[in-house]
Design a protein around this motif. Structure first.
Motif, short mmCIF file in Angstrom:
data_model
loop_
_atom_site.label_atom_id
_atom_site.label_comp_id
_atom_site.label_asym_id
_atom_site.label_seq_id
_atom_site.Cartn_x
_atom_site.Cartn_y
_atom_site.Cartn_z
N ILE A 90 25.11 31.18 38.74
CA ILE A 90 24.21 30.79 39.55
C ILE A 90 22.91 30.17 38.67
CG2 ILE A 90 24.89 32.51 41.31
CD1 ILE A 90 22.30 33.96 40.27
N ARG A 91 22.20 29.26 39.47
CA ARG A 91 20.79 28.89 38.81
C ARG A 91 19.63 29.96 39.54
NH1 ARG A 91 18.21 22.99 39.52
NH2 ARG A 91 16.52 23.29 38.09
N ALA A 92 18.73 30.37 38.47
CA ALA A 92 17.77 31.36 38.76
C ALA A 92 17.11 30.71 39.81
CB ALA A 92 16.91 31.60 37.75
N PRO A 93 16.29 31.43 40.75
CA PRO A 93 15.33 30.81 41.79
C PRO A 93 14.31 30.27 41.32
CG PRO A 93 15.34 33.08 42.06
CD PRO A 93 16.35 32.75 40.84
N ASN A 94 13.84 29.14 41.73
CA ASN A 94 12.54 28.53 41.57
C ASN A 94 11.71 28.79 42.99
OD1 ASN A 94 12.75 27.25 39.11
ND2 ASN A 94 13.85 25.55 39.95
N GLY A 95 12.44 29.08 44.14
CA GLY A 95 11.82 29.35 45.38
C GLY A 95 12.02 30.58 45.69
N ALA A 96 12.52 30.72 47.04
CA ALA A 96 12.99 31.98 47.58
C ALA A 96 14.28 32.77 47.26
CB ALA A 96 12.64 32.01 49.05
N GLU A 97 15.26 31.68 46.97
CA GLU A 97 16.48 32.15 46.83
C GLU A 97 17.11 31.41 45.60
OE1 GLU A 97 18.88 31.71 50.12
OE2 GLU A 97 17.64 33.06 51.28
N ALA A 98 18.20 32.12 44.79
CA ALA A 98 19.02 31.80 43.72
C ALA A 98 20.12 30.88 44.41
CB ALA A 98 19.48 32.58 42.98
N LYS A 99 20.63 30.01 43.79
CA LYS A 99 21.55 28.97 44.47
C LYS A 99 22.70 29.01 43.51
CE LYS A 99 18.25 26.10 46.98
NZ LYS A 99 17.66 24.69 47.01
N PRO A 100 23.96 28.78 43.92
CA PRO A 100 25.14 28.47 43.19
C PRO A 100 25.09 27.24 42.36
CG PRO A 100 25.72 28.50 45.43
CD PRO A 100 24.36 28.97 45.25
N VAL A 101 25.72 27.12 41.36
CA VAL A 101 25.86 25.80 40.70
C VAL A 101 27.04 25.22 41.10
CG1 VAL A 101 26.02 24.80 38.38
CG2 VAL A 101 24.67 26.78 38.63
N GLY A 102 26.75 24.04 41.87
CA GLY A 102 28.04 23.33 42.50
C GLY A 102 28.81 22.86 41.59
#
Length: 550
Positions: free
Chosen positions: A390-402
């Motif tokens: 995953i990529r650490a969140p820059n905003g509200a949520e972390a996101k999986p690395v597609g």
């Protein structure tokens, strides 16, 4: 006897009073003193002291030894002592300007005495008590006091010699060279300085002109001074008629302008890239929370891990990661954006950190829906999806690395455990035989953050920088390259000596108190700018004037 005592007291008082009276009389009513003007130097020392207060404020407070005023202001906090010091320093500069324009030597003397006593009382008694540091241990305060002593010396010299009888124009416009031109242009670029000076001059100078008329004269004089400097430069470095511009001029001036424009255009991209790769600060997560929810019911699984379970990546692990995806160009394009210092592995414990609290009716509904044909949504929040990468969140949520999708997601099993009246869920990696099946590894890619000194720019982002910086500067630059034709008749003037002399005459008659003549000369100046034909006659060069006379 009483008479002898009275005579003795009177003689003592006169022995002190008469020398003091003679001292002040010699200062204020000297017959042979030559008036001088050192206001510019006094203003310069005040500006230096102002700057020292801004950047050395930490030396003037008790609990601000390590305070950074820039970071304090960025947090929307203004220390009261800092604000008071700046306001007092600024107020003294305003009062000094008013006394200078009114030529009030007595007022300047009183102001000087108040400042001398007040500053010495504050510097040697109040400040050491506040900061709990002696004056000889406070270098910034010593530097401020040294500059202020220079100001006191200049002020004393100004009082002794008296103010000049005539104050004509800006002190930067006395000569027509490059140095004066650049300093004058810099003076005009300081926000509100030109306007504040003009309004103060209008308030404390006797004149018949309205404020708008006064501003008009000041603007004309400034433009004529700039044109005069340009004409003097052309005389020193003449361009032969019919010859093309030299390459050193074209590449020197044009090349610098091209370089400047290119830098402005690409500034946001270069800045964000440099902040991320060169001066960026590693930003490891200190807390990772995993939550599993089934539909709209209470969370099944919640677990948080702190720093002791967050392991930084090593160089060997980074090399292994790149080898794993070396055949995947899309994945490698993402991985090479990060170094091993930006990656951590969070080890998530498989047992939920909280019990499953659900009411019996809701529990029956969950069982019914799981056994039924309706699909239920299973949400895994970190606080978003739960892949391996995953990529650490820059905003509200972390996101999986597609880009790492194929190897990124793991099959997991959910099992409900109970002990007495308490129930909790466990998560384990499916089809795993090792002892680490109950621990879920999570590889987290964290973007570098900008250092605090650059945070005010990096916070805007690329699009924000383009809108707030590039477009604003672009509009400012466009003013130099557009609508030039509208100002030809006011800027393409071969000889401006007559107009410059007319402006100087307005200043001169104002100082001598001939206010009716000031109004007449102002009307003449306005008529000149309203009449293109008269302007042409007034601004012809000397050769053309002699030819017309013949």
């Amino acid at each position: 006897c009483p008479s002898a005592l009275d005579h003795f007291l009177k003689s003592k008082i006169q022995s002190v009073y008469k020398p003091a009276q003679g001292f002040f009389r010699d200062i204020l009513h000297s017959e042979y003193r030559a008036a001088t003007d050192v206001y510019a130097l006094m203003f310069l020392t005040d500006v230096i002291d102002f700057i020292i207060i801004v950047f050395g404020f930490w030396a003037f407070g008790k609990h601000s030894a390590a305070a950074d005023i820039a970071s304090t202001l960025s947090e929307d906090q203004v220390p009261e002592a800092f604000l008071v010091m700046l306001l007092i320093q600024f107020s003294t500069m305003i009062i000094d300007r008013a006394l200078y324009l009114r030529k009030a030597v007595m007022g300047k003397l009183i102001f000087q005495v108040i400042l001398v006593f007040g500053i010495h009382l504050w510097m040697f008694f109040i400040l050491p008590a506040v900061t709990e540091r002696m004056f000889n241990q406070n270098f910034v305060a010593q530097l401020w006091y040294f500059v202020k002593c220079i100001y006191f010396g200049l002020s004393a010299y100004q009082i002794r010699c008296g103010y000049p009888t005539r104050i004509l124009g800006n002190f930067l416009t006395k000569k027509y060279n490059h140095l004066n031109l650049f300093l004058f242009q810099g003076f005009r670029l300081v926000p509100f300085l030109v306007e504040l000076r003009a309004v103060m001059d209008w308030v404390w100078t006797d004149t018949t002109l309205s404020l708008s008329n006064w501003m008009c004269v000041e603007d004309i004089y400034a433009n004529i001074f700039i044109i005069k400097c340009s004409r003097e430069t052309e005389k020193k470095y003449p361009q032969p008629k019919g010859q093309k511009k030299k390459k050193i001029v074209k590449y020197g001036m044009g090349g610098l302008i091209i370089f400047f424009l290119i830098c402005i255009i690409w500034f946001p991209l270069l800045f964000i890239s440099l902040v991320r790769s060169v001066v960026g600060v590693v930003n490891h997560p200190i807390d990772v929370t995993v939550t599993v929810k089934l539909g709209g019911y209470e969370p099944l699984f919640t677990m948080s891990v702190q720093q002791q379970y967050i392991k930084p990546f090593s160089e060997d692990e980074y090399d292994q990661l790149t080898k794993e995806f070396e055949d995947n160009a899309v994945a490698m394009q993402f991985i090479i954006l990060y170094s091993y210092e930006d990656i951590v592995t969070a080890m998530i414990e498989g047992s939920s950190g909280s019990v499953w609290r659900i009411s019996p009716p809701s529990r029956q509904e969950v069982i019914k829906e799981l056994l039924g044909p309706v699909d239920l949504t299973l949400r895994l929040l970190v606080p978003s999806m739960f892949p391996k990468y995953i990529r650490a969140p820059n905003g509200a949520e972390a996101k999986p690395v597609g880009q790492l999708h194929e190897a990124g997601y793991m099959d997991i099993t959910l099992s409900l455990n109970s002990s007495g009246n308490q129930e909790w869920w466990d998560i384990a990696i499916a089809n795993c035989d090792s002892s680490q099946c109950g621990v879920l590894p999570m590889v987290i890619f964290s973007d570098k953050v900008s250092p605090p000194s650059l945070g005010f720019l990096a916070g805007y982002g690329i699009m924000g920088l383009y809108v707030s910086v590039v477009l604003v500067i672009g509009k400012f630059v466009r003013g130099f390259f557009s609508e030039i034709s509208h100002s030809i008749m006011f800027e393409e003037l071969p000889c401006v000596d007559r107009i410059l002399k007319l402006c100087t005459d307005i200043f001169l008659v104002r100082e001598t108190g001939e206010l009716e003549l000031e109004e007449e000369l102002y009307s003449k100046l306005i008529f000149l700018y309203r009449s293109p034909e008269t302007m042409i006659k007034w601004t012809r060069d000397i050769i053309s004037q002699h030819r017309d006379g013949q």
